[in-house]
Design a protein around this motif. Structure first.
Motif, short mmCIF file in Angstrom:
data_model
loop_
_atom_site.label_atom_id
_atom_site.label_comp_id
_atom_site.label_asym_id
_atom_site.label_seq_id
_atom_site.Cartn_x
_atom_site.Cartn_y
_atom_site.Cartn_z
N UNK A 111 -9.54 2.09 9.93
CA UNK A 111 -9.58 2.31 8.49
C UNK A 111 -8.39 3.14 8.02
N UNK A 112 -8.01 4.14 8.84
CA UNK A 112 -6.86 4.98 8.48
C UNK A 112 -5.59 4.13 8.40
N UNK A 113 -5.34 3.28 9.40
CA UNK A 113 -4.14 2.44 9.39
C UNK A 113 -4.22 1.40 8.28
N UNK A 114 -5.42 0.90 7.99
CA UNK A 114 -5.58 -0.07 6.90
C UNK A 114 -5.24 0.58 5.56
N UNK A 115 -5.77 1.78 5.34
CA UNK A 115 -5.46 2.50 4.10
C UNK A 115 -3.96 2.80 4.01
N UNK A 116 -3.36 3.19 5.13
CA UNK A 116 -1.93 3.47 5.17
C UNK A 116 -1.12 2.22 4.82
N UNK A 117 -1.54 1.09 5.37
CA UNK A 117 -0.82 -0.17 5.14
C UNK A 117 -0.92 -0.59 3.67
#
Length: 334
Positions: A34-40
């Motif tokens: 979720x963190x990487x998805x939000x970052x992307x």
């Protein structure tokens, strides 16, 4: 001729597997995904918004904004090449990449890294001309000149990554295929080569240092000239404004270059040791943090872009729907 003598009977691995953080516990996989998805999503939306505003507003079609759009497109490209696979790794346990797909990712990772270095050099050159030669700047740095410099950066950035990728296609990968990283790059692929990869790593290190730190030397020199020129300004307010702008760009440049030096230099200095988790975290920090904050920094610190967003917000406030669904434009009295 390749420095590796490849046995005709060896079996080349057909795919690589992205491991990500080796010590990460299973219960944290969803959180990291979720963190990487939000970052992307945040990175792509922020940079894409900058590109759209530039395309729609003719007042922004100036050399400085051409650089900013070029940087935004590069940041979108890098995050799109790297983040979807690591997100899939932690969401669906799908970290596999085909052999040539991994080499393509390796090429594009280093390509966008080289491109950003050249764009930062172009940005420093633009600021140097604007501050040190303000009267000649409009004639020297035209839109056509900046577009040519930008195109040059996008083409030349392929050279060193291309050489590295071609070398990897001729190397034997006949054993381990676990990549201890969030994406394929030279440092993660080199240990998987069958044989002694020290010569290949040294060549890759030399190429990385050249494409990163030769532009940095020119950037550093340009900022010295800018500081000298700013100190000679009669207006204290002008000095503060220019220093503020340069300080912001200096922070971005520092984040981009300094951690890279430690990551690439670790194998050559026994006293510099990094665990795989720390190396991956450091690499992700200097690779993903600047693309995330660049559009927000440049939008908040650029007067013309702030005015465009301010007018847009004011127009939205002046248009209010009635209870019957009709749109009413509210005109404030003068």
């Amino acid at each position: 001729m390749s420095m590796f003598q490849v046995d005709e009977n060896y079996t080349r691995v057909s795919e690589f597997v992205i491991v990500g953080f080796p010590s990460l516990q299973l219960e944290f996989f969803d959180l990291v995904a979720w963190f990487f998805f939000f970052l992307y999503v945040t990175t792509v939306v922020g940079n894409l918004l900058l590109v759209v505003v530039f395309a729609l507003k003719r007042s922004l079609q100036k050399p400085m904004y051409i650089i900013m759009v070029s940087l935004a497109l590069s940041d979108i490209g890098f995050t799109t090449v790297t983040l979807p696979k690591i997100i899939a790794r932690y969401w669906w346990n799908d970290g596999s990449l085909g052999f040539h797909t991994c080499l393509f990712q390796e090429h594009m990772v280093h390509y966008f890294g080289s491109l950003n270095s050249l764009i930062l050099l172009t940005m420093a050159l633009d600021r140097y001309l604007a501050i040190c030669f303000p009267l000649r700047y409009p004639t020297v740095m035209t839109n056509q000149t900046m577009a040519g410099l930008t195109l040059f950066c996008w083409v030349v950035a392929h050279i060193f990554p291309g050489i590295s990728t071609v070398n990897f296609t001729m190397m034997p990968f006949c054993g381990p295929n676990q990549i201890l990283h969030a994406f394929c790059d030279t440092m993660s692929l080199t240990p998987l080569v069958c044989g002694d990869p020290s010569q290949q790593f040294s060549a890759a290190f030399a190429a990385a240092m050249f494409i990163l730190y030769v532009p940095l030397a020119f950037i550093f020199l340009s900022y010295i000239c800018i500081i000298i020129s700013v100190l000679s300004m009669a207006s204290g307010q002008g000095r503060m404004k220019t220093f503020s702008t340069c300080a912001t760009q200096g922070c971005i440049i520092s984040i981009y270059y300094v951690p890279r030096f430690f990551v690439y230099s670790t194998p050559f200095f026994p006293n510099l040791t990094m665990t795989p988790d720390k190396r991956i975290a450091t690499t992700l920090f200097y690779s993903l943090f600047p693309p995330l904050i660049n559009p927000f920094i440049y939008c908040l610190r650029t007067k013309e872009i702030k005015q465009i967003f301010r007018r847009w917000v004011q127009r939205r406030r002046n248009i209010t729907p009635t209870k019957h669904g009709q749109i009413v434009t509210v005109t404030k009295p003068h």
